[in-house]
Design a protein around this motif. Structure first.
Motif, PDB file in Angstrom:
ATOM      1  N   ASP A 136       0.941  -1.341  -0.023  1.00 34.63           N
ATOM      2  CA  ASP A 136      -0.406  -0.487  -0.159  1.00 34.63           C
ATOM      3  C   ASP A 136       0.590   1.730   0.269  1.00 34.63           C
ATOM      4  O   ASP A 136       0.627   2.149  -0.366  1.00 34.63           O
ATOM      5  N   ARG A 169       2.176   1.731  -3.274  1.00 32.69           N
ATOM      6  CA  ARG A 169       1.078   2.478  -4.653  1.00 32.69           C
ATOM      7  C   ARG A 169       1.361   4.009  -4.281  1.00 32.69           C
ATOM      8  O   ARG A 169       1.051   4.159  -5.186  1.00 32.69           O
ATOM      9  N   GLN A 170       1.074   4.266  -3.263  1.00 29.40           N
ATOM     10  CA  GLN A 170       1.136   5.855  -2.718  1.00 29.40           C
ATOM     11  C   GLN A 170       1.979   6.629  -3.672  1.00 29.40           C
ATOM     12  O   GLN A 170       2.151   7.390  -3.517  1.00 29.40           O
ATOM     13  N   ARG A 182     -20.487  16.014   4.302  1.00 33.27           N
ATOM     14  CA  ARG A 182     -20.136  15.957   3.564  1.00 33.27           C
ATOM     15  C   ARG A 182     -21.626  15.082   2.750  1.00 33.27           C
ATOM     16  O   ARG A 182     -21.623  14.096   3.331  1.00 33.27           O
ATOM     17  N   LEU A 183     -22.561  15.711   2.132  1.00 29.57           N
ATOM     18  CA  LEU A 183     -23.339  14.234   0.999  1.00 29.57           C
ATOM     19  C   LEU A 183     -22.561  13.743   0.751  1.00 29.57           C
ATOM     20  O   LEU A 183     -20.969  13.326   0.214  1.00 29.57           O
ATOM     21  N   ALA A 184     -23.420  12.615   0.853  1.00 31.09           N
ATOM     22  CA  ALA A 184     -22.138  11.445   0.202  1.00 31.09           C
ATOM     23  C   ALA A 184     -22.300  10.986  -0.715  1.00 31.09           C
ATOM     24  O   ALA A 184     -21.690  10.304  -1.600  1.00 31.09           O
ATOM     25  N   VAL A 185     -23.082  12.003  -1.864  1.00 31.92           N
ATOM     26  CA  VAL A 185     -22.576  11.681  -3.235  1.00 31.92           C
ATOM     27  C   VAL A 185     -22.886  12.954  -3.931  1.00 31.92           C
ATOM     28  O   VAL A 185     -23.969  14.309  -3.449  1.00 31.92           O
ATOM     29  N   SER A 186     -21.987  14.147  -4.745  1.00 33.14           N
ATOM     30  CA  SER A 186     -22.108  15.432  -4.903  1.00 33.14           C
ATOM     31  C   SER A 186     -21.311  16.104  -6.247  1.00 33.14           C
ATOM     32  O   SER A 186     -21.306  15.100  -6.725  1.00 33.14           O
ATOM     33  N   PRO A 187     -21.908  16.792  -6.717  1.00 31.33           N
ATOM     34  CA  PRO A 187     -20.898  16.619  -8.277  1.00 31.33           C
ATOM     35  C   PRO A 187     -20.184  17.186  -8.468  1.00 31.33           C
ATOM     36  O   PRO A 187     -18.726  17.126  -9.526  1.00 31.33           O
ATOM     37  N   ILE A 211     -27.292  12.513 -10.146  1.00 31.85           N
ATOM     38  CA  ILE A 211     -26.523  11.961  -9.457  1.00 31.85           C
ATOM     39  C   ILE A 211     -27.510  11.509  -8.667  1.00 31.85           C
ATOM     40  O   ILE A 211     -27.454  11.423  -7.084  1.00 31.85           O
ATOM     41  N   GLY A 220     -18.144   9.313  -3.968  1.00 34.60           N
ATOM     42  CA  GLY A 220     -19.197   9.805  -4.773  1.00 34.60           C
ATOM     43  C   GLY A 220     -19.160  11.490  -4.561  1.00 34.60           C
ATOM     44  O   GLY A 220     -19.721  11.564  -5.359  1.00 34.60           O
ATOM     45  N   ARG A 240      -1.050  10.698  -2.899  1.00 39.29           N
ATOM     46  CA  ARG A 240      -0.434   9.379  -2.718  1.00 39.29           C
ATOM     47  C   ARG A 240      -1.412   9.034  -2.871  1.00 39.29           C
ATOM     48  O   ARG A 240      -2.166   7.603  -3.267  1.00 39.29           O
TER      49      ARG A 240
END
Lengths: 162, 390
Positions: free
Chosen positions: A21, A24-25, A157-162, B20, B37, B297
């Motif tokens: 890991d 990868r970073q 934060r909203l779970a899905v946002s633009p 969305i 998301g 990263r």
């Protein structure tokens, strides 16, 4: 040098992540990361890996105190020598020489306030060069080595946002 | 009395809900969701910027500002954008807006007449199409391609019939793909733009989040400054999404027209946010760099994991999104995203939401902490592996 710095940052944030890991970073490979860690360890830049423990959440009595220490040096005895003597105690979890109104900052850990007080009065205070000790017991730890002990999830934060 | 919906304007009725929305609702109704998301940083605005906002409130600075935004902020913006070789006059060529989104909307309304065509490369940020429609214009979709790392080319523009458009929207670094464009690639687009006399609306909100070479604005290319409006803001680089502050840079007559619309609608942008922005420009470069390094990263981590899992992921070099393909056996990105959220509780956004060219892909935001990213990637891997076995 830059790669080592980046690697240290990653280990500081989470020393348990796998070398894969980390690789990868860093856009690197596991073998290179292993080699860099070996180098950092042998150079003494990395001295160990420890968990950050919130003792209030662990099912065990634990008391910590920060002890201010004043010392008087003489011709034969310097800071190094005093430090060596204090550092050998397992009750001392950290020891630093600092600037300001006292000389050493000592973190002492034990199972009870009595343990810690007794250790300071029986083991530290009698050292001939020590002229004064001031013990501050830690009441609550809110943050330790960069880790905040609060409730954690304040991501609103909203779970899905633009 | 007529039906309530009949009372709505045709424009309102014809505006589809954002693609969305459905995934947002799905994610909202489930517990233990790991969401990739999210289109905003997981950091808070740098403390100095927040402190400046608080201080401005404590001092009672709660009045309107000049329509164009505080002059000291416009001056600071002018000096800030010089790092991208952009030079604009704070009095005539800069407008402070309520988020870069307002700037995009104002530019559309200032430049697009009913019936005008606006070329919008796709996949693209979900607001461009609707803002074209709000102005009465028509979108000419210009499909960009995964095999070309979603970079816009002269041929793409030609093939899509963009030559007849009035304007072209650009967004690099790109939401949703994370693609960036080099100077040479932009030069090719600029050539098309000049040949066909288009205007460019260049959304550069992710300019500070570029991970290899420097950001290049199309406005710096020969003959482009006078036909380009550049948008930028504080939401992404400074993690100030909720403070809603952006700005537009452009030729005086366009900025003046945008300001005329702005003064009747928004009047001026939030004063508190303007003070935060001033401080952000003054003292928060270090914080931005720290966030950028952290994003970098994570970017390398997710790209590498997706490729290992067998979900082809090109090397996105900007913003905080990657745009992998659905795994083999899954053509339909929406079906994949829905199955993933239901089975493994990982929220990703289907690529088709962002228009043509996005089908078969997923937008993955890496604006989440490493432990969340690891959990999400492990769940995606287990889902893909199980599907393969069954």
């Amino acid at each position: 040098m830059e790669a080592k710095r980046e690697l240290l940052d990653l280990l500081l944030s989470d020393a348990r992540q796998s070398t894969e890991d980390i690789a990868r970073q860093l856009g690197s490979d596991a073998a290179t990361v292993e080699a860099l860690i070996d180098e950092l360890e042998s150079e003494g830049a990395i001295r160990g890996y420890q968990a950050v423990v919130d003792w209030d959440s662990a099912d065990r009595e634990h008391v910590r105190a920060e002890v201010e220490l004043n010392v008087e040096l003489d011709r034969e005895t310097g800071y190094e020598e005093i430090a060596r003597r204090i550092a050998k105690f397992p009750e001392v979890s950290s020891l630093r020489l600092i600037s300001g109104s006292y000389d050493f900052a000592v973190d002492v850990e034990g199972e009870s306030m009595h343990d810690v007080s007794r250790f300071v009065s029986e083991q530290i205070a009698p050292i001939p060069e020590v002229t004064q000790t001031v013990t501050h017991f830690v009441m609550t730890t809110y943050k330790e080595r960069g880790v905040y002990f609060g409730d954690g999830d304040d991501d609103d934060r909203l779970a899905v946002s633009p | 009395m007529t039906e309530r919906t009949d009372r709505l304007s045709q424009r309102a009725r014809e505006t589809p809900p954002s693609g969305i929305r459905r995934f947002f609702e799905l994610a909202e109704e489930m517990d233990d969701i790991v969401s990739l998301g999210v289109g905003e940083p997981d950091f808070s605005a740098p403390w100095a910027a927040r402190a400046a906002a608080i201080d401005s409130l404590e001092r009672g600075r709660t009045s309107y500002t000049s329509n164009r935004g505080r002059r000291d902020l416009r001056e600071r913006v002018a000096s800030h954008v010089r790092r991208y070789d952009l030079s604009y006059d704070p009095d005539e060529e800069i407008l402070v807006t309520t988020g870069a989104s307002e700037a995009v909307d104002l530019a559309m309304r200032a430049l697009v007449d009913p019936g005008d065509a606006v070329a919008v490369p796709q996949p693209s940020y979900i607001s461009y199409g609707p803002t074209v429609s709000f102005s009465g214009g028509e979108v000419v979709p210009v499909e960009t391609h995964a095999e070309n790392d979603f970079v816009l080319t002269y041929e793409d523009l030609e093939r899509a019939g963009a030559a007849d458009a009035e304007a072209l929207v650009l967004c690099y670094p790109n939401n949703p793909t994370g693609a960036v464009m080099t100077r040479e690639e932009l030069a090719e687009v600029a050539e098309f733009v000049r040949e066909h006399d288009l205007f460019v609306l260049s959304d550069e909100i992710y300019a500070a989040l570029r991970y290899e070479d420097e950001h290049v604005s199309i406005a710096t290319l020969p003959g482009m400054r006078e036909r380009t409006v550049v948008f930028n803001g504080f939401s992404k680089a400074y993690a100030m999404t909720g403070l809603r502050l952006g700005y537009a840079l452009g030729p005086p007559e366009v900025i003046d027209a945008m300001n005329r619309i702005h003064q009747y609608t928004m009047l001026s942008s939030p004063t508190t946010a303007q003070f935060a922005a001033l401080e952000a420009l003054d003292s928060c470069d270090g914080a931005v760099e720290e966030m950028r390094r952290e994003f970098d990263r994570r970017r390398q981590f997710v790209i590498s994991r997706f490729n290992e899992i067998g979900m082809d992921c090109f090397e996105a070099k900007g913003a905080f999104y990657v745009f992998p393909k659905c795994p083999p056996g899954w053509e339909d990105d929406e079906a994949f995203a829905e199955a993933l959220i239901r089975e493994e509780r990982v929220a990703l956004v289907p690529g088709r939401v962002f228009g043509e060219g996005g089908e078969g892909h997923l937008r993955v935001s890496y604006a989440s902490g490493m432990s969340e990213l690891k959990t999400a990637m492990d769940r995606i891997e287990s889902f893909v592996t199980e599907q393969k076995q069954s």
